[in-house]
Design a protein around this motif. Sequence first.
Motif, PDB file in Angstrom:
ATOM      1  N   ASN A 128       0.980  -1.085  -0.301  1.00 25.18           N
ATOM      2  CA  ASN A 128      -0.070   0.233  -0.267  1.00 25.18           C
ATOM      3  C   ASN A 128       0.814   1.395  -0.004  1.00 25.18           C
ATOM      4  OD1 ASN A 128      -2.136  -0.791   0.030  1.00 25.18           O
ATOM      5  ND2 ASN A 128      -2.680  -1.418   2.005  1.00 25.18           N
ATOM      6  N   ALA A 129       1.884   1.120   0.755  1.00 21.56           N
ATOM      7  CA  ALA A 129       2.464   1.987   0.563  1.00 21.56           C
ATOM      8  C   ALA A 129       4.149   2.655  -0.540  1.00 21.56           C
ATOM      9  CB  ALA A 129       4.022   2.079   1.777  1.00 21.56           C
ATOM     10  N   PHE A 130       3.540   1.729  -1.335  1.00 27.05           N
ATOM     11  CA  PHE A 130       4.021   2.097  -3.186  1.00 27.05           C
ATOM     12  C   PHE A 130       2.899   2.507  -3.728  1.00 27.05           C
ATOM     13  CE2 PHE A 130       7.612  -0.829  -4.870  1.00 27.05           C
ATOM     14  CZ  PHE A 130       8.647  -1.155  -4.105  1.00 27.05           C
ATOM     15  N   ILE A 131       1.755   1.661  -3.851  1.00 24.26           N
ATOM     16  CA  ILE A 131       0.731   2.572  -4.542  1.00 24.26           C
ATOM     17  C   ILE A 131       0.565   3.603  -4.428  1.00 24.26           C
ATOM     18  CG2 ILE A 131      -1.781   2.029  -4.863  1.00 24.26           C
ATOM     19  CD1 ILE A 131      -1.623  -0.653  -4.079  1.00 24.26           C
ATOM     20  N   VAL A 132       0.403   3.836  -2.785  1.00 25.08           N
ATOM     21  CA  VAL A 132       0.149   5.670  -2.442  1.00 25.08           C
ATOM     22  C   VAL A 132       1.240   6.764  -3.080  1.00 25.08           C
ATOM     23  CG1 VAL A 132       0.165   7.295  -0.300  1.00 25.08           C
ATOM     24  CG2 VAL A 132      -1.255   5.322  -0.337  1.00 25.08           C
ATOM     25  N   TYR A 133       2.571   6.239  -2.505  1.00 20.66           N
ATOM     26  CA  TYR A 133       3.804   6.814  -3.359  1.00 20.66           C
ATOM     27  C   TYR A 133       3.795   7.455  -4.806  1.00 20.66           C
ATOM     28  CZ  TYR A 133       7.668   8.912  -0.747  1.00 20.66           C
ATOM     29  OH  TYR A 133       8.371   9.546  -0.535  1.00 20.66           O
ATOM     30  N   TYR A 134       2.613   6.504  -5.506  1.00 18.19           N
ATOM     31  CA  TYR A 134       2.895   6.434  -6.914  1.00 18.19           C
ATOM     32  C   TYR A 134       1.772   7.437  -6.883  1.00 18.19           C
ATOM     33  CZ  TYR A 134       5.808   3.137  -8.495  1.00 18.19           C
ATOM     34  OH  TYR A 134       7.479   2.231  -9.202  1.00 18.19           O
ATOM     35  N   ALA A 135       0.921   8.060  -5.900  1.00 19.89           N
ATOM     36  CA  ALA A 135      -0.944   8.682  -5.868  1.00 19.89           C
ATOM     37  C   ALA A 135      -0.500   9.740  -6.029  1.00 19.89           C
ATOM     38  CB  ALA A 135      -1.725   7.170  -5.454  1.00 19.89           C
ATOM     39  N   VAL A 136       0.320   9.915  -5.181  1.00 20.12           N
ATOM     40  CA  VAL A 136       0.620  11.262  -4.254  1.00 20.12           C
ATOM     41  C   VAL A 136       2.117  11.692  -4.853  1.00 20.12           C
ATOM     42  CG1 VAL A 136       0.786  12.217  -2.153  1.00 20.12           C
ATOM     43  CG2 VAL A 136      -0.615  10.707  -2.365  1.00 20.12           C
ATOM     44  N   PRO A 137       2.980  11.734  -3.696  1.00 21.33           N
ATOM     45  CA  PRO A 137       4.093  12.050  -4.504  1.00 21.33           C
ATOM     46  C   PRO A 137       4.872  11.999  -6.190  1.00 21.33           C
ATOM     47  CG  PRO A 137       5.165  10.986  -2.247  1.00 21.33           C
ATOM     48  CD  PRO A 137       3.774  10.288  -2.770  1.00 21.33           C
ATOM     49  N   GLY A 138       4.151  10.785  -6.690  1.00 20.35           N
ATOM     50  CA  GLY A 138       4.415  10.836  -8.366  1.00 20.35           C
ATOM     51  C   GLY A 138       3.765  11.108  -9.072  1.00 20.35           C
ATOM     52  N   VAL A 139       2.365  12.146  -8.908  1.00 25.60           N
ATOM     53  CA  VAL A 139       1.119  12.294  -9.490  1.00 25.60           C
ATOM     54  C   VAL A 139       2.171  13.959  -9.038  1.00 25.60           C
ATOM     55  CG1 VAL A 139      -0.254  12.602  -9.750  1.00 25.60           C
ATOM     56  CG2 VAL A 139      -0.057  10.849  -9.302  1.00 25.60           C
ATOM     57  N   PHE A 140       2.772  14.190  -7.624  1.00 23.76           N
ATOM     58  CA  PHE A 140       2.489  15.635  -7.902  1.00 23.76           C
ATOM     59  C   PHE A 140       3.400  16.129  -8.555  1.00 23.76           C
ATOM     60  CE2 PHE A 140       4.913  18.562  -4.847  1.00 23.76           C
ATOM     61  CZ  PHE A 140       4.203  20.249  -5.139  1.00 23.76           C
ATOM     62  N   THR A 141       4.548  15.431  -8.378  1.00 23.79           N
ATOM     63  CA  THR A 141       5.923  15.635  -9.151  1.00 23.79           C
ATOM     64  C   THR A 141       5.555  15.712 -10.393  1.00 23.79           C
ATOM     65  OG1 THR A 141       6.924  14.099  -7.664  1.00 23.79           O
ATOM     66  CG2 THR A 141       8.341  14.691 -10.170  1.00 23.79           C
ATOM     67  N   GLY A 142       5.436  15.274 -10.904  1.00 19.29           N
ATOM     68  CA  GLY A 142       4.257  15.422 -12.877  1.00 19.29           C
ATOM     69  C   GLY A 142       3.607  17.181 -12.247  1.00 19.29           C
ATOM     70  N   VAL A 143       2.689  17.056 -12.245  1.00 19.44           N
ATOM     71  CA  VAL A 143       1.484  18.550 -12.090  1.00 19.44           C
ATOM     72  C   VAL A 143       2.575  19.339 -11.205  1.00 19.44           C
ATOM     73  CG1 VAL A 143       0.354  19.081 -10.083  1.00 19.44           C
ATOM     74  CG2 VAL A 143       0.020  16.871 -10.789  1.00 19.44           C
ATOM     75  N   ASN A 144       4.032  18.604 -10.702  1.00 20.05           N
ATOM     76  CA  ASN A 144       5.086  20.269 -10.142  1.00 20.05           C
ATOM     77  C   ASN A 144       5.371  20.510 -11.691  1.00 20.05           C
ATOM     78  OD1 ASN A 144       6.123  22.184  -8.713  1.00 20.05           O
ATOM     79  ND2 ASN A 144       7.341  20.875  -8.788  1.00 20.05           N
ATOM     80  N   LEU A 145       6.324  19.522 -12.005  1.00 20.70           N
ATOM     81  CA  LEU A 145       6.652  20.045 -13.597  1.00 20.70           C
ATOM     82  C   LEU A 145       6.336  20.689 -14.389  1.00 20.70           C
ATOM     83  CD1 LEU A 145       9.357  20.014 -15.443  1.00 20.70           C
ATOM     84  CD2 LEU A 145       8.362  17.718 -16.431  1.00 20.70           C
ATOM     85  N   LEU A 146       4.849  20.252 -14.692  1.00 16.60           N
ATOM     86  CA  LEU A 146       3.512  21.480 -15.938  1.00 16.60           C
ATOM     87  C   LEU A 146       3.405  22.961 -14.958  1.00 16.60           C
ATOM     88  CD1 LEU A 146       1.808  18.017 -17.079  1.00 16.60           C
ATOM     89  CD2 LEU A 146       2.536  19.050 -18.518  1.00 16.60           C
ATOM     90  N   ASN A 147       3.397  22.796 -13.566  1.00 12.55           N
ATOM     91  CA  ASN A 147       3.160  23.838 -13.788  1.00 12.55           C
ATOM     92  C   ASN A 147       3.878  24.714 -13.366  1.00 12.55           C
ATOM     93  OD1 ASN A 147       0.429  25.493 -12.948  1.00 12.55           O
ATOM     94  ND2 ASN A 147       1.154  25.176 -10.151  1.00 12.55           N
ATOM     95  N   ILE A 148       5.254  24.413 -13.427  1.00 16.35           N
ATOM     96  CA  ILE A 148       6.372  25.213 -13.094  1.00 16.35           C
ATOM     97  C   ILE A 148       6.301  26.128 -14.745  1.00 16.35           C
ATOM     98  CG2 ILE A 148       8.653  25.436 -13.197  1.00 16.35           C
ATOM     99  CD1 ILE A 148       8.628  22.703 -11.050  1.00 16.35           C
TER     100      ILE A 148
END
Length: 443
Positions: free
Chosen positions: A261-281
């Motif tokens: 579950n820690a694996f899955i949540v890491y893709y869904a939160v820090p993983g997704v955020f990294t992509g969102v943050n790059l695009l929003n930059i």
Amino acid sequence: MTYRYKIATVFLLGFFIDCINIFMSAIALPEIAFSFSASQSQVAWVANAYILGLVLVMPMSLWLASQLGNQKLLCYSMLLFSLAVWLSGVSNSIYQLIFWRFIQGMAGGLLIPVGQALVFALFPNNERQRISTLIMSVALIAPAFSPAIGGVIVDTLSWHWIFYANLPLSLLTALLAWVWIKRDERKAREKPDLIGLLMISISLLCLLLTFSFYNDYHNLLLAITSFVFSALVFIIYLQYAKKCREPILNFQLLKNKNLCNAFIVYYAVPGVFTGVNLLNIFNLQTNLGYNAAQTGLFMVLYALGAVISMVIGGRWYLRAGKKRLFIIGVTLHSLGIFILYWVSSSSQLNLLILAYLLMGMGGGLSANTAQISSLIDFKGKDLLQGSVLWNINRQVAFSVGTVVLISIFSLTTFSSDLICYQYTFLIASVLGLFSLISVVKEK
């Protein structure tokens, strides 16, 4: 300072350097893209190459530590990192920069799993929560201040200095590792499974190339072929690993629900955020008129929200339970991304502030809970293997989140880039919620 806190300090410094290499360099990507006339997908390889270097060397780090000793390994890795940082800064083409970022990743990948395994061994059982919270605090301090500092560096100097700025910290970490860590004797450990390492590296490389083939070359057939080949190699590795006495990555550990579950949540939160943050930059700088320094300041708001939720989550972990904390964290994070969907001009500063605060609160709560629970059931050899697996997953989640969100953005065909960004954020807010399916099922 006691010995175990000296070890923790060396590890946390190395971990901090690893984190700022993701977030500080991200602020510079629009400038790097302009400097080398590169696309968003191409400059994403500045991060992807770093991840590939980590993945290649992390599984070998424990064996190398047994050959060199922990002191030499941690010191030498930071010296190699310092050299790669300098050469990244003097790069005069996007391909040179990507290559030296790959070497940076290899150097950083030597320190993190060995350092974490040493620290976790010195902070067992209930003390694990204390050190896990310290680790996540560092993981939040880095994205809080490094983008803002990086933005100032880009605006006043150039993107090259984003890399030079790492040198004082990496050299300090090398010095402290040499002075503080006790020299240990070489230990007998089987050589790493190089065949398995090759298969894992090829699988990840082909997965990342899948998105580049589509985004940069618009070749759907080549992208599908690369993806199928990546999946096939990974399946072959899983079958191979069952027969291997010492697999390079022990995915059998994922049978543990806490780690899974820690694996899955890491893709869904820090993983997704990294992509969102790059695009929003890119969105903030190209569509909304913010400069690099102003863009970096939004991450301070993210960190503020994360610190608030981490303090609350750390105190309520045993009382509320990880399941409830995951649900709250993922929901808040997705809500913050959803608010970005409504931002269409620089005058909507209040929405941007709210979005980053909510993403920070959700991200801090989810990531901290994942960090605490991921390896809590493991000891001895399983702890060492779990540490390597967890840290590789953490890095891969960042890279996969980035390439997936860039691909979603590329698929949007609206009349303006701004609308394309908005709908990408809308999709990203929904993607994160899918992790709750696994979390809710857990008893």
